[in-house]
Design an enzyme around this catalytic site. Structure first.
Site, PDB file in Angstrom:
ATOM      1  CB  CYS A  92     -26.699 -35.555  32.763  1.00 40.08           C
ATOM      2  SG  CYS A  92     -27.944 -35.097  31.561  1.00 40.08           S
TER       3      CYS A  92
ATOM      4  CG  HIS B 176     -28.035 -37.943  35.883  1.00 44.03           C
ATOM      5  ND1 HIS B 176     -28.726 -36.760  35.983  1.00 44.03           N
ATOM      6  CD2 HIS B 176     -28.213 -38.387  34.609  1.00 44.03           C
ATOM      7  CE1 HIS B 176     -29.312 -36.500  34.822  1.00 44.03           C
ATOM      8  NE2 HIS B 176     -29.012 -37.469  33.971  1.00 44.03           N
TER       9      HIS B 176
ATOM     10  CG  ASN C 143     -32.473 -36.458  32.704  1.00 42.64           C
ATOM     11  OD1 ASN C 143     -31.806 -35.570  33.235  1.00 42.64           O
ATOM     12  ND2 ASN C 143     -31.956 -37.348  31.882  1.00 42.64           N
TER      13      ASN C 143
END
Ligand code: UT7
Length: 311
Positions: free
Chosen positions: A109, A236, A266
């Site tokens: 990520c 993020h 996400n």
């Protein structure tokens, strides 16, 4: 003086919207828990990593006013490649009709910030590359156990992209960056081939806040930029509480955060470019604005960069 500018951007989300209510109906969870603990209200499932990347990449090239053949460097950040071999960037490169080089990059990520910094460094390194397409695309729903409430409600699919163009008269794009990793933390977040994401959520949360705050603080100092000079914070998109903790600890203005996780969940590599493109489309960026990027993920990786918006 020479540097790169972000001259175009684009995004892609699958059509299928999955609300918290749909998980509530079949798992031992609730809309209230998911919203309170994560900030996520809905997410999108569908597509392939290459199809989403192509859609986002094509939009970014069009926005930059370029033809695909003018792109001579394609960097695709992904943790969910379509195939083991070849790299998914090969499919994207072929279908878009780009020129030059293409490769995949996997830093989980944190990958998109790694990719942005890598592409900028390659453009700055010499006459080899002039225009880069930097895409983040992931289909995490394909590696998520939809019966496991601790991960099913979190992960989703999407893509985002920017075009970087090297210009002789431009100021440097990246004022400072910090890319890092603590490999001893590999067991707290991983996915075996053919398996599902396994995560010790609370531990990832704790480590993520610590690592991203340290890293962001480092790049702000290195760039000689104070938190109030940051026009947009693009973190993020994993958990609103992680973002809030970062904002508070770094002394950033809360209204300057770019947030999309409430509607995207996400999306790993896609989360940072999705948040950036949404902010850019909403007119939240002006030429010369300073952006603080932050990412963290499996590995555990982290990445921060202070970037000048030049479009
Ligand atoms: O992008 C990659 C990096 N990943 C992340 O950034 C994720 C980081 N971690 C997080 O975002 C949070 O830790 C989670 C959202 C995953 C979990 O939130 P938490 O506040 O840390 O909860 P927890 O793991 O401490 O669990 C609290 C309780 C547990 O029940 P008990 O043991 O207290 O009875 C869990 O079993 O919440 C339970 N729980 C749920 N309850 C309802 C876990 N998932 C759910 C759920 N619905 N979906």
């Amino acid at each position: 003086m020479s540097g790169s500018v972000i001259s175009g951007w684009g995004s892609a989300l699958p059509e299928k919207v999955v609300t918290n209510a749909e998980f509530e109906a079949r798992l031992d969870t609730s809309d209230a828990w998911i919203v309170e603990r994560t900030g996520i209200r809905e997410r999108r499932f569908g597509g392939t990593t290459s199809s989403l990347a192509i859609e986002a990449g094509a939009a970014a090239i069009e926005k930059a006013g370029l033809e695909p053949g003018q792109i001579d460097l394609l960097v695709l950040s992904t943790t969910t490649p379509d195939k083991t071999v070849p790299a998914t960037s090969s499919t994207v490169h072929a279908q878009l009709g780009c020129s030059g080089a293409a490769f995949d990059l996997n830093a989980a990520c944190a990958g998109y910030v790694y990719a942005l910094v890598t592409a900028d460094a390659m453009l700055s390194a010499g006459p080899g590359f002039r225009r880069a397409l930097v895409i983040g695309s992931d289909t995490l729903s394909t590696i998520t156990d939809m019966e496991d409430r601790s991960t099913a409600v979190l992960f989703a699919d999407g893509a985002g992209a920017v075009v970087l163009e090297h210009r002789e008269e431009a100021e440097p794009l990246v004022l400072a960056s910090d890319l890092g990793l603590d490999g001893s933390l590999l067991p707290i977040l991983y996915c075996e081939h053919g398996g599902y994401m396994k995560m010790e959520g609370r531990e990832v949360f704790r480590r993520a806040v610590r690592a991203t705050v340290e890293s962001a603080d480092k790049v702000l100092r290195a760039a000689g930029v104070s938190p109030d000079e940051i026009a947009l914070f693009v973190p993020h998109q994993a958990n609103l509480r992680i973002i809030d903790a970062m904002v508070q600890r770094l002394g950033l203005a809360p209204e300057r955060s770019a947030i999309v996780l409430d509607t995207t969940g996400n999306t790993s590599s896609a989360s940072v470019p999705l948040a950036l493109t949404a902010a850019a489309d909403a007119g939240r960026l002006a030429p010369g604005d300073l952006i603080l990027f932050s990412g963290f993920g499996a590995g555990m990786t982290w990445a921060s960069a202070v970037v000048r918006w030049g479009a």
